[in-house]
Scaffold this motif. Sequence first.
Motif, PDB file in Angstrom:
ATOM      1  N   ALA A 176       0.778  -1.374  -0.491  1.00  0.00           N
ATOM      2  CA  ALA A 176      -0.316  -0.065  -0.520  1.00  0.00           C
ATOM      3  C   ALA A 176       0.494   1.089   0.109  1.00  0.00           C
ATOM      4  O   ALA A 176       0.235   2.254  -0.960  1.00  0.00           O
ATOM      5  CB  ALA A 176      -0.947  -0.163   1.168  1.00  0.00           C
ATOM      6  N   LEU A 177       2.313   1.244   0.753  1.00  0.00           N
ATOM      7  CA  LEU A 177       3.060   2.012   0.742  1.00  0.00           C
ATOM      8  C   LEU A 177       3.363   3.270  -0.565  1.00  0.00           C
ATOM      9  O   LEU A 177       3.510   3.765  -0.690  1.00  0.00           O
ATOM     10  CB  LEU A 177       4.207   2.323   1.788  1.00  0.00           C
ATOM     11  CG  LEU A 177       5.196   3.195   2.038  1.00  0.00           C
ATOM     12  CD1 LEU A 177       4.366   4.707   2.356  1.00  0.00           C
ATOM     13  CD2 LEU A 177       6.478   2.486   2.569  1.00  0.00           C
ATOM     14  N   ARG A 234       2.099   1.850  -3.578  1.00  0.00           N
ATOM     15  CA  ARG A 234       1.312   2.160  -4.075  1.00  0.00           C
ATOM     16  C   ARG A 234       1.461   3.532  -4.434  1.00  0.00           C
ATOM     17  O   ARG A 234       0.656   4.194  -5.013  1.00  0.00           O
ATOM     18  CB  ARG A 234       0.050   1.662  -4.313  1.00  0.00           C
ATOM     19  CG  ARG A 234      -0.180  -0.070  -4.698  1.00  0.00           C
ATOM     20  CD  ARG A 234      -1.426  -0.153  -4.164  1.00  0.00           C
ATOM     21  NE  ARG A 234      -1.435  -1.858  -4.839  1.00  0.00           N
ATOM     22  CZ  ARG A 234      -2.171  -2.727  -4.304  1.00  0.00           C
ATOM     23  NH1 ARG A 234      -3.089  -2.049  -3.938  1.00  0.00           N
ATOM     24  NH2 ARG A 234      -2.663  -3.346  -5.395  1.00  0.00           N
ATOM     25  N   ARG A 281     -16.123   7.318 -10.317  1.00  0.00           N
ATOM     26  CA  ARG A 281     -16.850   6.874  -8.752  1.00  0.00           C
ATOM     27  C   ARG A 281     -17.611   8.099  -9.248  1.00  0.00           C
ATOM     28  O   ARG A 281     -17.871   9.025  -8.816  1.00  0.00           O
ATOM     29  CB  ARG A 281     -15.858   7.489  -7.577  1.00  0.00           C
ATOM     30  CG  ARG A 281     -15.310   6.210  -7.590  1.00  0.00           C
ATOM     31  CD  ARG A 281     -14.632   6.282  -5.814  1.00  0.00           C
ATOM     32  NE  ARG A 281     -14.615   7.597  -6.012  1.00  0.00           N
ATOM     33  CZ  ARG A 281     -12.705   8.262  -5.111  1.00  0.00           C
ATOM     34  NH1 ARG A 281     -12.228   7.486  -6.089  1.00  0.00           N
ATOM     35  NH2 ARG A 281     -12.579   9.483  -4.853  1.00  0.00           N
ATOM     36  N   VAL A 336     -17.775  12.047  -8.145  1.00  0.00           N
ATOM     37  CA  VAL A 336     -16.351  13.049  -8.700  1.00  0.00           C
ATOM     38  C   VAL A 336     -16.330  12.739  -9.730  1.00  0.00           C
ATOM     39  O   VAL A 336     -16.360  12.522 -10.724  1.00  0.00           O
ATOM     40  CB  VAL A 336     -15.601  11.410  -8.221  1.00  0.00           C
ATOM     41  CG1 VAL A 336     -14.241  12.159  -8.132  1.00  0.00           C
ATOM     42  CG2 VAL A 336     -15.875  11.524  -6.659  1.00  0.00           C
ATOM     43  N   LEU A 386      -2.998  14.908  -3.948  1.00  0.00           N
ATOM     44  CA  LEU A 386      -4.157  14.913  -2.420  1.00  0.00           C
ATOM     45  C   LEU A 386      -3.588  14.039  -1.578  1.00  0.00           C
ATOM     46  O   LEU A 386      -2.866  14.320  -0.175  1.00  0.00           O
ATOM     47  CB  LEU A 386      -5.711  15.211  -2.691  1.00  0.00           C
ATOM     48  CG  LEU A 386      -5.815  16.452  -3.241  1.00  0.00           C
ATOM     49  CD1 LEU A 386      -7.162  16.119  -3.275  1.00  0.00           C
ATOM     50  CD2 LEU A 386      -5.474  17.478  -2.890  1.00  0.00           C
ATOM     51  N   LEU A 402       8.922  -0.996   5.076  1.00  0.00           N
ATOM     52  CA  LEU A 402       9.221  -0.389   4.361  1.00  0.00           C
ATOM     53  C   LEU A 402       7.882   0.758   6.038  1.00  0.00           C
ATOM     54  O   LEU A 402       8.578   1.526   5.513  1.00  0.00           O
ATOM     55  CB  LEU A 402       8.690  -0.066   2.429  1.00  0.00           C
ATOM     56  CG  LEU A 402       9.590  -1.282   2.025  1.00  0.00           C
ATOM     57  CD1 LEU A 402       8.470  -1.165   0.963  1.00  0.00           C
ATOM     58  CD2 LEU A 402      10.746  -0.854   1.815  1.00  0.00           C
ATOM     59  N   THR A 403       7.588   0.546   6.072  1.00  0.00           N
ATOM     60  CA  THR A 403       6.531   0.991   6.639  1.00  0.00           C
ATOM     61  C   THR A 403       6.941   1.577   8.429  1.00  0.00           C
ATOM     62  O   THR A 403       7.061   0.243   9.055  1.00  0.00           O
ATOM     63  CB  THR A 403       4.825   0.468   7.240  1.00  0.00           C
ATOM     64  OG1 THR A 403       4.028   0.143   6.072  1.00  0.00           O
ATOM     65  CG2 THR A 403       4.230   0.830   7.776  1.00  0.00           C
ATOM     66  N   ASP A 424     -17.899  10.370  -0.703  1.00  0.00           N
ATOM     67  CA  ASP A 424     -16.670  10.917  -0.884  1.00  0.00           C
ATOM     68  C   ASP A 424     -16.475  11.463   0.581  1.00  0.00           C
ATOM     69  O   ASP A 424     -15.072  11.653   0.998  1.00  0.00           O
ATOM     70  CB  ASP A 424     -17.185  11.724  -1.787  1.00  0.00           C
ATOM     71  CG  ASP A 424     -17.435  11.525  -3.050  1.00  0.00           C
ATOM     72  OD1 ASP A 424     -16.431  10.679  -3.366  1.00  0.00           O
ATOM     73  OD2 ASP A 424     -18.048  12.030  -3.897  1.00  0.00           O
ATOM     74  N   ARG A 450      -8.397  11.411   3.829  1.00  0.00           N
ATOM     75  CA  ARG A 450      -7.231  12.013   4.284  1.00  0.00           C
ATOM     76  C   ARG A 450      -6.552  13.047   3.998  1.00  0.00           C
ATOM     77  O   ARG A 450      -5.675  13.307   5.028  1.00  0.00           O
ATOM     78  CB  ARG A 450      -8.001  12.545   2.337  1.00  0.00           C
ATOM     79  CG  ARG A 450      -6.806  12.469   0.877  1.00  0.00           C
ATOM     80  CD  ARG A 450      -6.667  12.479   0.240  1.00  0.00           C
ATOM     81  NE  ARG A 450      -7.745  13.995   0.342  1.00  0.00           N
ATOM     82  CZ  ARG A 450      -8.849  14.312  -0.868  1.00  0.00           C
ATOM     83  NH1 ARG A 450      -9.579  13.271  -1.631  1.00  0.00           N
ATOM     84  NH2 ARG A 450      -9.671  15.030  -0.885  1.00  0.00           N
ATOM     85  N   ASP A 456      -8.498  -0.340   2.471  1.00  0.00           N
ATOM     86  CA  ASP A 456      -7.347  -0.432   1.685  1.00  0.00           C
ATOM     87  C   ASP A 456      -6.832  -1.759   1.786  1.00  0.00           C
ATOM     88  O   ASP A 456      -6.231  -2.058   0.541  1.00  0.00           O
ATOM     89  CB  ASP A 456      -5.888  -0.160   2.401  1.00  0.00           C
ATOM     90  CG  ASP A 456      -6.099   1.800   2.073  1.00  0.00           C
ATOM     91  OD1 ASP A 456      -6.798   2.057   0.942  1.00  0.00           O
ATOM     92  OD2 ASP A 456      -6.263   2.476   3.616  1.00  0.00           O
ATOM     93  N   LEU A 512      -4.891  -7.285   0.007  1.00  0.00           N
ATOM     94  CA  LEU A 512      -5.410  -5.551   0.151  1.00  0.00           C
ATOM     95  C   LEU A 512      -6.871  -5.998  -0.587  1.00  0.00           C
ATOM     96  O   LEU A 512      -7.002  -6.821  -1.319  1.00  0.00           O
ATOM     97  CB  LEU A 512      -4.073  -5.743  -1.004  1.00  0.00           C
ATOM     98  CG  LEU A 512      -2.887  -5.011  -1.290  1.00  0.00           C
ATOM     99  CD1 LEU A 512      -1.957  -5.955  -1.991  1.00  0.00           C
ATOM    100  CD2 LEU A 512      -2.578  -4.007  -0.024  1.00  0.00           C
TER     101      LEU A 512
END
Lengths: 235, 277
Positions: A94-95, A97, A111, A114, A125, B21-22, B213, B220, B241, B256
């Motif tokens: 995930a990181l 990506r 979506r 959007v 973003l 990596l994380t 949304d 985020r 995720d 995933l």
Amino acid sequence: MRPCPHTHMHILNVHEFSKTFTIHAINREVPAFTNVSFHLQPGELLVARGANGVGKSSLLRCLYRTYLPSAGHAIYQAQQGTVDLARAAEVDIALLRRNEIGYVSQFLRPRPRVSAIELVMEPLLLAGVPADDARMRAGDWLSRLGLKAAIWPAYPSTFSGGEQQKINLARALIAPRRLLLLDEPNAALDPGARAALRERLSVLKSEGVAMIGVFHHIEDVRDLVDSEVKIANSQ
Amino acid sequence: MLRPYGIRYDMTPTYFDPPRLTADRPLLTAWGLRKTYGRVTAVSGVDLEVYPGETLGIVGESGSGKSTVLRMLNLEEPANAGDYRLNLAAYAGENLLGLDRYRRRELRVTQIGIVYQQPHMGLRMRVSSGGNVAERLIMAGERSFATLRTAARDSLAESEFPLDRLDDPPRLLSGGMQQRVQLAKAIAMRPALLLLDEPTTGLDVSIQALVLDTLLRLRRERRIATVVVSHDLGVIRTLADRVLVMRGGQVVEHGLADQVLDDPQHPYTQQLVHAKL
């Protein structure tokens, strides 16, 4: 067996990589590709060749881990360390990506509610770019690919296949990447957009971005290609 | 670290490497969660981890135990066994399943937000929307009316609730608006963990898209670790995720989100995914 010893030169070292789908409902094993090995350096464009249905896209999806590889290794030199994409922890994938590996698929997944420009802004973003800056860069990308500003605020679910593909390309290529997986990125594009894409790939290559591609119009990128790998399965 | 359920259906172990990596540590770590009702085992041996800023989806049909897991994580449903930790200074090294009533309430008010499918489970339907959100802050000890009003407004605005309806009670609002009030209440204390139980089930498709949304934007902008339970694979694909697939109280597959949905390994997941497409 260990991968090729010259790993330090390579950003990616793929060794005896295979994928077989197991479909339980019909109790069948369906091979996608078998024993694929290659390596890739920064700034190199490698093309996957092979007949229709031999799993060229599946190879890209296994490297991105949308598909789970069945065997083999894909040793990737990330900025913070070395991982095997075939078995790296999900959080590490995930990181990667978010920060390093991009996938340009053939189809946009719009979506609802959007807008086109918001879809393109999103990777920036997520990487922490301020919204105004992201909006400007997204607009720049869309206009370069020939998408008129009038439709940027519209919802892409109603767009044509070609328009959706342009949004998808802009979205996939807007954030800086170290490895790009290109799954027929030029398949549904008009000549103008194909030229813009070719130009962009050329710049990315000179910046050291490594790329693996499956191309519908290979003539567009022929002089950018450094190497190729033949894909086959054991079926 | 080897995951006990990191085993393929054909019993070939597919041990994934530990994260290399994380740099983050998981915010949430739960091991061996178990819940029985009399002789019925609702949840058995469920392990999960959620990293800061990450969304974990849990899918499965009714009765799979997915909502029970969420209620155990919210400490509203006592577990019969298991170990549940949040990587927060005030609770370092503690199994949260063993907290006394007072500290459990404190943890739930300050660090965990939840949105239920049924608004009446999370809201007082006859109290103003602003009041519903302010109540959360009052429970956390805030007493100044001006602060309460401002904080409730901010939280509702972040959830994209129309502020001209601040004084309306949830019973007068549409389903989508009710979910926004629940969300505002859930995030009012800036929790580390957000739990979503079928947050958009029952809403019109277009309203559902707007709520999704809002959730994506919040994820985020704040790095809240989120667990979302849904039987709707579209919701899971949009929000999650990573995904756990539950059946009969156990995790049968994890991965995933796109991998589980596009290349499911377990026969049950294959059936679930193909039934939806």
